[in-house]
Scaffold this motif. Structure first.
Motif, mmCIF file in Angstrom:
data_model
loop_
_atom_site.group_PDB
_atom_site.id
_atom_site.type_symbol
_atom_site.label_atom_id
_atom_site.label_comp_id
_atom_site.label_asym_id
_atom_site.label_seq_id
_atom_site.Cartn_x
_atom_site.Cartn_y
_atom_site.Cartn_z
ATOM 1 N N SER A 1 24.178 55.172 34.362
ATOM 2 C CA SER A 1 23.436 53.918 34.309
ATOM 3 C C SER A 1 24.318 52.853 34.943
ATOM 4 N N LEU B 1 19.656 54.252 38.021
ATOM 5 C CA LEU B 1 19.807 55.362 37.082
ATOM 6 C C LEU B 1 19.839 56.679 37.842
ATOM 7 N N THR C 1 24.485 47.048 34.604
ATOM 8 C CA THR C 1 24.456 48.233 33.752
ATOM 9 C C THR C 1 23.941 47.939 32.347
ATOM 10 N N ARG D 1 18.265 47.824 37.201
ATOM 11 C CA ARG D 1 19.026 49.032 36.877
ATOM 12 C C ARG D 1 18.993 50.046 38.022
ATOM 13 N N CYS E 1 29.239 53.377 32.356
ATOM 14 C CA CYS E 1 28.234 53.997 33.222
ATOM 15 C C CYS E 1 27.984 55.480 32.981
#
Length: 223
Positions: free
Chosen positions: A41, A82, A45, A80, A29
């Protein structure tokens, strides 16, 4: 299945901390680059997005522009979550429509926090407030955010892995600590590890940059 924070300070350092019920969360991540920024992320992931977003920051795009580009050009982006923070502008957070469970986001002057499968959607806000009011090294302030997340409920279920990383103009991660799996409290485990690491951190930077000025290791045979 994750809550995390990305942050910067007035020394030019960037840092991240992340905690999850999944194993080895930090390996997937956290993405950091000296002089450029920090990206997390997470959720379902895609580690490739860390480098993509850092590359966009490195050519002058703002965090908001970088996230917008990824959101319209990346397959499965709806899964996702972010977090993107550069050197001197506001950061940006993206949480896709398929992010899991209770989702939360928060932004401070020099930090962003977000999570999914949270016990409470306010957990990221608690993290940002803890970071922004804490003092000391960036690592200590990140740790304060993680402790605040735990106190606020953290993830809805038990967490098992955690990591923290910081870049500070050396060319590598001057701090890179992780617990990849534990049945105990990973946040307290990282706190204990950080207390061992921080007094030695700068010595290891000196050893890397100029060994002739390096202090001894303090182990048998090293004189």
């Amino acid at each position: 299945m994750t809550f995390s924070i990305v942050a910067r300070d007035n020394t030019g350092a960037f840092g991240s901390a992340v905690c999850s019920s999944s194993p080895a969360v930090a390996a997937r991540c956290m993405h950091l680059r000296d002089g450029v920024g920090v990206v997390n992320s997470q959720n379902v992931t895609d580690p490739r997005l860390g480098a993509v977003l850092l590359d966009q920051l490195s050519v002058g795009k703002t965090a908001t522009e970088a996230v917008a580009d990824v959101a319209v050009s990346t397959q499965h982006v709806e899964y996702r979550q972010l977090l993107v923070l550069g050197a001197d502008q506001p950061g940006a957070i993206f949480s896709g429509t398929e992010a899991l469970g209770v989702v939360g986001e928060a932004a401070g002057a020099n930090s962003l926090a977000a999570g999914n499968l949270l016990a409470d959607a306010n957990v990221p806000q608690v993290m940002v407030e803890a970071f922004e009011t804490a003092t000391g090294d960036l690592e200590s302030r990140l740790m304060a955010a993680m402790q605040a997340a735990k106190a606020a409920g953290g993830e809805a279920g038990p967490v098992h892995s955690i990591g923290m990383a910081v870049v500070r103009e050396a060319g590598w991660r001057v701090t890179d600590l992780r617990i990849d799996w534990t049945e105990d409290d990973p946040i307290q485990g990282l706190q204990d590890l950080l207390e061992i690491w921080l007094p030695q951190r700068d010595d290891y930077v000196i050893r890397g940059l100029n060994p002739t000025f390096a202090p001894s290791y303090g182990v048998p045979g090293d004189e």
